[in-house]
Design a protein around this motif. Structure first.
Motif, PDB file in Angstrom:
ATOM      1  N   GLU A 115      -9.472  -1.225  -6.775  1.00 53.80           N
ATOM      2  CA  GLU A 115     -10.064  -0.196  -5.915  1.00 53.80           C
ATOM      3  C   GLU A 115      -9.488  -0.219  -4.499  1.00 53.80           C
ATOM      4  OE1 GLU A 115     -14.206  -0.808  -4.913  1.00 53.80           O
ATOM      5  OE2 GLU A 115     -14.016  -2.956  -5.295  1.00 53.80           O
ATOM      6  N   HIS A 116      -8.664  -1.246  -4.212  1.00 59.29           N
ATOM      7  CA  HIS A 116      -8.059  -1.340  -2.881  1.00 59.29           C
ATOM      8  C   HIS A 116      -6.599  -0.897  -2.880  1.00 59.29           C
ATOM      9  CE1 HIS A 116     -11.724  -3.261  -1.717  1.00 59.29           C
ATOM     10  NE2 HIS A 116     -11.544  -4.242  -2.580  1.00 59.29           N
ATOM     11  N   GLY A 117      -6.164  -0.185  -3.906  1.00 61.96           N
ATOM     12  CA  GLY A 117      -4.832   0.406  -3.895  1.00 61.96           C
ATOM     13  C   GLY A 117      -3.751  -0.477  -4.494  1.00 61.96           C
ATOM     14  N   ASN A 141      10.223  -4.179  -1.805  1.00 61.83           N
ATOM     15  CA  ASN A 141      11.652  -4.166  -2.148  1.00 61.83           C
ATOM     16  C   ASN A 141      12.413  -4.703  -0.938  1.00 61.83           C
ATOM     17  OD1 ASN A 141      14.207  -1.816  -1.781  1.00 61.83           O
ATOM     18  ND2 ASN A 141      14.272  -3.364  -3.377  1.00 61.83           N
ATOM     19  N   GLU A 142      13.097  -5.828  -1.118  1.00 59.31           N
ATOM     20  CA  GLU A 142      13.800  -6.463  -0.008  1.00 59.31           C
ATOM     21  C   GLU A 142      12.867  -6.577   1.201  1.00 59.31           C
ATOM     22  OE1 GLU A 142      17.219  -3.908   0.243  1.00 59.31           O
ATOM     23  OE2 GLU A 142      18.325  -5.089  -1.242  1.00 59.31           O
ATOM     24  N   ASN A 143      13.209  -5.907   2.303  1.00 61.26           N
ATOM     25  CA  ASN A 143      12.358  -6.015   3.499  1.00 61.26           C
ATOM     26  C   ASN A 143      11.412  -4.834   3.659  1.00 61.26           C
ATOM     27  OD1 ASN A 143      13.554  -8.466   4.345  1.00 61.26           O
ATOM     28  ND2 ASN A 143      15.329  -7.318   5.069  1.00 61.26           N
ATOM     29  N   HIS A 144      11.299  -4.015   2.621  1.00 61.46           N
ATOM     30  CA  HIS A 144      10.455  -2.823   2.706  1.00 61.46           C
ATOM     31  C   HIS A 144       9.125  -3.049   1.992  1.00 61.46           C
ATOM     32  CE1 HIS A 144      13.945  -0.696   4.179  1.00 61.46           C
ATOM     33  NE2 HIS A 144      14.626  -1.082   3.126  1.00 61.46           N
ATOM     34  N   VAL A 145       8.062  -2.536   2.593  1.00 57.25           N
ATOM     35  CA  VAL A 145       6.733  -2.588   1.969  1.00 57.25           C
ATOM     36  C   VAL A 145       6.092  -1.216   2.097  1.00 57.25           C
ATOM     37  CG1 VAL A 145       4.493  -3.749   1.899  1.00 57.25           C
ATOM     38  CG2 VAL A 145       6.463  -4.963   2.808  1.00 57.25           C
ATOM     39  N   PHE A 146       5.438  -0.770   1.029  1.00 54.98           N
ATOM     40  CA  PHE A 146       4.700   0.487   1.071  1.00 54.98           C
ATOM     41  C   PHE A 146       3.320   0.254   0.473  1.00 54.98           C
ATOM     42  CE2 PHE A 146       3.429   4.468  -1.159  1.00 54.98           C
ATOM     43  CZ  PHE A 146       3.257   5.265  -0.037  1.00 54.98           C
ATOM     44  N   PHE A 147       2.299   0.795   1.127  1.00 57.24           N
ATOM     45  CA  PHE A 147       0.929   0.653   0.630  1.00 57.24           C
ATOM     46  C   PHE A 147       0.400   2.008   0.178  1.00 57.24           C
ATOM     47  CE2 PHE A 147      -3.656   1.109   1.578  1.00 57.24           C
ATOM     48  CZ  PHE A 147      -4.141   0.251   0.603  1.00 57.24           C
ATOM     49  N   ALA A 148      -0.131   2.050  -1.035  1.00 53.27           N
ATOM     50  CA  ALA A 148      -0.777   3.268  -1.546  1.00 53.27           C
ATOM     51  C   ALA A 148      -2.256   2.988  -1.712  1.00 53.27           C
ATOM     52  CB  ALA A 148      -0.168   3.669  -2.891  1.00 53.27           C
ATOM     53  N   PRO A 149      -3.106   3.817  -1.131  1.00 56.28           N
ATOM     54  CA  PRO A 149      -4.546   3.580  -1.261  1.00 56.28           C
ATOM     55  C   PRO A 149      -5.047   3.998  -2.638  1.00 56.28           C
ATOM     56  CG  PRO A 149      -4.174   5.637  -0.117  1.00 56.28           C
ATOM     57  CD  PRO A 149      -2.823   5.047  -0.363  1.00 56.28           C
ATOM     58  N   ALA A 150      -6.223   3.546  -2.980  1.00 58.76           N
ATOM     59  CA  ALA A 150      -6.925   4.085  -4.149  1.00 58.76           C
ATOM     60  C   ALA A 150      -7.883   5.142  -3.629  1.00 58.76           C
ATOM     61  CB  ALA A 150      -7.680   2.978  -4.867  1.00 58.76           C
ATOM     62  N   LEU A 151      -8.101   6.170  -4.413  1.00 55.68           N
ATOM     63  CA  LEU A 151      -8.995   7.238  -3.973  1.00 55.68           C
ATOM     64  C   LEU A 151     -10.444   6.752  -4.025  1.00 55.68           C
ATOM     65  CD1 LEU A 151      -8.620  10.272  -3.183  1.00 55.68           C
ATOM     66  CD2 LEU A 151      -9.367  10.825  -5.492  1.00 55.68           C
ATOM     67  N   PRO A 152     -11.184   6.863  -2.912  1.00 57.64           N
ATOM     68  CA  PRO A 152     -12.598   6.467  -2.972  1.00 57.64           C
ATOM     69  C   PRO A 152     -13.374   7.426  -3.880  1.00 57.64           C
ATOM     70  CG  PRO A 152     -11.820   6.741  -0.699  1.00 57.64           C
ATOM     71  CD  PRO A 152     -10.794   7.342  -1.593  1.00 57.64           C
ATOM     72  N   LEU A 153     -13.934   6.892  -4.945  1.00 57.63           N
ATOM     73  CA  LEU A 153     -14.639   7.732  -5.918  1.00 57.63           C
ATOM     74  C   LEU A 153     -16.134   7.448  -5.870  1.00 57.63           C
ATOM     75  CD1 LEU A 153     -12.215   7.166  -8.920  1.00 57.63           C
ATOM     76  CD2 LEU A 153     -12.438   9.290  -7.625  1.00 57.63           C
ATOM     77  N   GLU A 154     -16.922   8.504  -6.040  1.00 59.59           N
ATOM     78  CA  GLU A 154     -18.380   8.318  -6.058  1.00 59.59           C
ATOM     79  C   GLU A 154     -18.803   7.490  -7.255  1.00 59.59           C
ATOM     80  OE1 GLU A 154     -21.168  11.477  -5.470  1.00 59.59           O
ATOM     81  OE2 GLU A 154     -19.821  12.504  -4.081  1.00 59.59           O
ATOM     82  N   GLU A 155     -18.169   7.757  -8.405  1.00 59.61           N
ATOM     83  CA  GLU A 155     -18.548   7.038  -9.619  1.00 59.61           C
ATOM     84  C   GLU A 155     -17.331   6.464 -10.314  1.00 59.61           C
ATOM     85  OE1 GLU A 155     -21.290   8.743 -12.383  1.00 59.61           O
ATOM     86  OE2 GLU A 155     -22.178  10.015 -10.851  1.00 59.61           O
ATOM     87  N   VAL A 156     -17.372   5.170 -10.550  1.00 58.81           N
ATOM     88  CA  VAL A 156     -16.368   4.514 -11.386  1.00 58.81           C
ATOM     89  C   VAL A 156     -17.096   4.121 -12.663  1.00 58.81           C
ATOM     90  CG1 VAL A 156     -14.836   2.534 -11.632  1.00 58.81           C
ATOM     91  CG2 VAL A 156     -15.022   3.702  -9.432  1.00 58.81           C
ATOM     92  N   PHE A 157     -16.735   4.770 -13.745  1.00 50.99           N
ATOM     93  CA  PHE A 157     -17.470   4.592 -14.987  1.00 50.99           C
ATOM     94  C   PHE A 157     -16.932   3.444 -15.820  1.00 50.99           C
ATOM     95  CE2 PHE A 157     -20.007   6.241 -18.523  1.00 50.99           C
ATOM     96  CZ  PHE A 157     -21.074   6.755 -17.819  1.00 50.99           C
ATOM     97  N   ASP A 158     -15.579   3.344 -15.874  1.00 50.68           N
ATOM     98  CA  ASP A 158     -14.962   2.329 -16.726  1.00 50.68           C
ATOM     99  C   ASP A 158     -13.549   2.046 -16.228  1.00 50.68           C
ATOM    100  OD1 ASP A 158     -13.941   0.724 -18.736  1.00 50.68           O
ATOM    101  OD2 ASP A 158     -13.628   2.384 -20.132  1.00 50.68           O
ATOM    102  N   VAL A 202       1.494   8.953  -7.456  1.00 52.15           N
ATOM    103  CA  VAL A 202       1.221   9.634  -8.734  1.00 52.15           C
ATOM    104  C   VAL A 202       0.457   8.689  -9.669  1.00 52.15           C
ATOM    105  CG1 VAL A 202       2.276  10.658 -10.805  1.00 52.15           C
ATOM    106  CG2 VAL A 202       3.211  11.185  -8.547  1.00 52.15           C
ATOM    107  N   GLY A 203       0.903   7.435  -9.739  1.00 55.72           N
ATOM    108  CA  GLY A 203       0.213   6.437 -10.569  1.00 55.72           C
ATOM    109  C   GLY A 203      -1.230   6.245 -10.140  1.00 55.72           C
ATOM    110  N   SER A 204      -1.447   6.160  -8.831  1.00 58.13           N
ATOM    111  CA  SER A 204      -2.804   5.980  -8.298  1.00 58.13           C
ATOM    112  C   SER A 204      -3.683   7.182  -8.634  1.00 58.13           C
ATOM    113  CB  SER A 204      -2.758   5.782  -6.783  1.00 58.13           C
ATOM    114  OG  SER A 204      -2.042   4.614  -6.464  1.00 58.13           O
TER     115      SER A 204
END
Length: 307
Positions: free
Chosen positions: A207-209, A214-231, A264-266
Motif C-alpha cells: 500500500e506504500h507504492g 537502476n545504477e544511480n537512478h531511483v524512481f518512486f511510484a505511489p499506491a493509489l489510496p483506496l477507500e476499500e481494499v477487499f483482497d 501502469v503496474g500500480s
C-alpha cells in the motif's frame, strides 16, 4: 510484441476482515495474464494445472488473447491450492493450507510457438525452474524479469544467486530485499542487489507504492489510496502484469519508460484489490484503465515556486 509468462494457475481460498472467497481461481500466471492482456497479445502462458481446473476459466483466458500452448494439463491430478487469512492491516497473513499437487514436480516446457518472445516474466517459482526456462529460450528475450520470495532465499540461495545473474529485472518486496542482502537500508540493499546481476530492481511496498532502481537512478511510484481494499492476493502479480504489458506494448526498456510502466503496474494492482481474486480484472475496460492512470497523474502532480 510477444510476452511469455511462467507461473502458477491455481486455486485460492481467501479470508479477509471483509469476507471469504471460498475456492476461486488464482495463481501468479493467472493474475499476470489478466493484467498484461490489456496491453499486449498474445500472452504466452506457461504453467501446469490438474483435471479439476475449470474449462470456463481457460476459455476466458483464450478469449483475452492468452495462448495456452505451454500449459500442461495433468487430468488425473489436482491443481495447486493455497488457503490464507489476512489480518486487519491487510499486509500480514497466515497461511492455512498449501497443497502443491501438480506443482510438486512441475517441469515447464517452452513450446516452439513461444520461441522468439521478446519479453519473459518468471513468476515466483523455484529458482531451478526459472533457470530451466531461461535456458530453453533459443534466442534471449529483450527483457527477462523475475519475481522471487524469502522462502527461496532460505532453501535455495545458491540457485537463486545463479538465476539472478541471468535476468534483467528483479522484483521483490522490502523485507525480501533486506533478507537477500543483510542490509536494513533499502538504498544500500538495492545497490548490493544491482551487483548480483539484474540491471534494474523493483522493490514493492504494498500500500506504500513501489521503488525502481537502476545504477544511480531511483524512481518512486505511489499506491493509489483506496477507500476499500477487499483482497490483496495477486496484487503484486497484477502489478508485474501491468508493468510487463506496457513494456511489451511500447518495446521500450529505457529507465524513463520503466517509470511509466511502474505507474501502469500500480494502476492495475489498484483494480485487483477491489474484489476477491481476479474478478475485478476481468471486468475493467480500456476507459477504466485510462481514468485510473489519470488519477495517478493527479496524485503526484504539483507546482512549486522555489524561494
Amino acid at each position: 510484441m510477444s510476452l511469455t509468462v511462467v507461473g502458477t494457475m491455481a486455486f485460492d481460498d481467501i479470508e479477509t476482515p471483509f469476507g471469504k472467497s471460498d475456492k476461486i481461481v488464482g495463481g501468479s500466471a493467472s493474475y499476470i495474464a489478466w493484467a498484461a492482456s490489456n496491453f499486449v497479445q498474445p500472452v504466452n502462458q506457461v504453467s501446469v494445472i490438474g483435471g479439476d481446473f475449470p474449462q470456463a476459466e481457460l476459455d476466458a483466458l483464450v478469449k483475452r488473447g492468452v495462448s495456452l500452448d505451454g500449459v500442461q494439463v495433468k487430468k488425473d491430478e489436482k491443481s495447486f491450492y493455497w488457503a490464507g487469512r489476512y489480518h486487519l492491516d491487510m499486509n500480514s497473513r497466515d497461511t492455512l493450507a498449501t497443497e502443491l499437487n501438480v506443482l510438486a514436480d512441475f517441469q515447464p516446457v517452452i513450446p516452439p510457438s513461444y520461441q522468439g518472445s521478446e519479453f519473459l516474466i518468471l513468476g515466483n517459482l523455484t529458482p531451478q525452474v526459472q533457470m530451466s526456462v531461461i535456458n530453453q529460450m533459443t534466442t534471449r528475450p529483450k527483457l527477462i524479469v523475475m519475481d522471487t520470495m524469502n522462502f527461496w532465499m532460505d532453501v535455495a540461495l545458491e540457485d537463486l544467486l545463479k538465476t539472478l545473474k541471468m535476468v534483467d529485472v528483479l522484483m521483490v518486496n522490502d523485507s525480501e530485499a533486506r533478507q537477500l542482502t543483510g542490509e536494513y537500508s533499502i538504498v544500500k540493499a538495492a545497490k548490493k542487489i544491482l551487483t548480483m546481476g539484474p540491471r534494474y530492481l523493483i522493490i514493492k511496498k504494498g500500500e506504500h507504492g513501489a521503488l525502481l532502481f537502476n545504477e544511480n537512478h531511483v524512481f518512486f511510484a505511489p499506491a493509489l489510496p483506496l477507500e476499500e481494499v477487499f483482497d490483496p492476493t495477486g496484487a503484486g502479480d497484477t502489478f508485474a502484469g501491468g508493468f510487463m504489458g506496457h513494456l511489451a506494448k511500447t518495446k521500450d526498456i529505457s529507465f524513463e519508460n520503466m517509470k511509466t510502466a511502474i505507474i501502469v503496474g500500480s494502476a492495475m494492482a489498484s483494480f485487483c484489490v477491489e474484489k476477491f481474486g481476479a474478478a475485478r480484472l476481468r471486468e475493467i475496460t480500456k476507459e477504466d484503465i485510462s481514468a485510473r492512470l489519470e488519477q495517478f497523474v493527479q496524485l503526484v502532480n504539483f507546482d512549486i515556486d522555489l524561494v
